[in-house]
Scaffold this active site. Structure first.
Site, mmCIF file in Angstrom:
data_model
loop_
_atom_site.group_PDB
_atom_site.id
_atom_site.type_symbol
_atom_site.label_atom_id
_atom_site.label_comp_id
_atom_site.label_asym_id
_atom_site.label_seq_id
_atom_site.Cartn_x
_atom_site.Cartn_y
_atom_site.Cartn_z
ATOM 1 C CB CYS A 1 -17.045 -5.103 -20.259
ATOM 2 S SG CYS A 1 -15.299 -4.685 -20.131
ATOM 3 C CB CYS B 1 -13.645 -4.626 -16.553
ATOM 4 S SG CYS B 1 -15.003 -3.453 -16.623
ATOM 5 C CD GLU C 1 -2.937 -1.264 0.245
ATOM 6 O OE1 GLU C 1 -3.141 -0.253 -0.454
ATOM 7 O OE2 GLU C 1 -3.565 -2.323 0.096
HETATM 8 ZN ZN ZN Z 1 -15.078 -2.834 -18.879
#
Ligand code: ZN
Ligand code: ADP
Length: 195
Positions: free
Chosen positions: A149, A146, A90
């Site tokens: 999609c 993603c 991080e």
């Molecule tokens: Zn996408």
């Protein structure tokens, strides 16, 4: 993995949230331990989403770590043992002071492995990571999937409309998205705001 490593160097592991940076970092830690290169694990105190004193990846691997308020505290810890490598998770939250410290540690002969976000939730370069990517001997840029999609994702999309760059969060607050779906999501947020 580090056949050519005989002096200090910087390695950066980057990519969006959920891309497996912590997982990759902890894999490196295991290899270093086999190579008898004692690693010092640190993360910013700021990030306590999962645990105060552990690096935890979403796949469940966890390792004890030191939480530091300020990256300069690393010098005190290095006095305590014969560390060869410094592992920082991080890292975007440490701010720009990390750039100088990582460079100094590599110059002193340490292997410095840094994992952190390269982009903030607006796809803008995030804190010290872009500069460290330029200065590093090795860069691994990971991708997530993603959620819209299912193509490769390189951005972290914030679901709500807050505009604090350092908002800590996880699945409830963020999603991995590709460029196209990130831009679409931002537009939808704007439309909702103006309603
Ligand atoms: Zn996408
Ligand atoms: P990071 O440190 O980059 O945030 P972690 O190592 O903590 O990533 O978690 C990576 C893991 O998250 C993956 O191995 C997978 O099990 C899980 N995961 C959750 N959402 C996604 C996603 N959208 N794309 C890919 N992996 C995901």
């Amino acid at each position: 993995m580090y056949k050519t490593f005989n002096d200090g160097m910087i390695e950066v592991i980057t990519g969006p949230m959920f891309s497996g940076k912590s997982e990759e970092l902890l894999r490196r830690v295991r290899t270093l331990e086999y190579a008898k290169m004692l690693p010092l694990l640190i993360k910013p105190e700021y990030d306590n989403r999962f645990s105060d004193d552990e690096i935890v990846s979403r796949c469940g691997v966890r390792r004890k770590t030191h939480s530091l308020k300020n990256i300069n505290e690393v010098y005190e810890l290095l006095k305590q043992d014969k560390y060869k490598a410094i592992i920082i998770d991080e890292a975007h939250f440490f701010g720009n002071s990390l750039i100088e410290v990582a460079d100094d540690l590599a110059n002193k002969g340490y292997l410095v492995i840094v994992a952190g976000l390269d982009q903030d939730y607006l796809r803008k370069p995030f804190g010290p990571i872009p500069a460290l990517m330029a200065m590093a001997e090795r860069v691994t840029k990971l991708q997530a999937i993603c959620v819209v999609c299912q193509h490769a994702a390189s951005t972290s999309f914030r679901k709500d409309s807050s505009n604090e760059q350092n908002l800590i969060g996880d699945y409830n607050e963020y999603e991995a998205r590709c460029r196209k779906c990130h831009i679409m999501g931002q537009k939808q947020k704007e439309l909702l705001k103006n309603k």
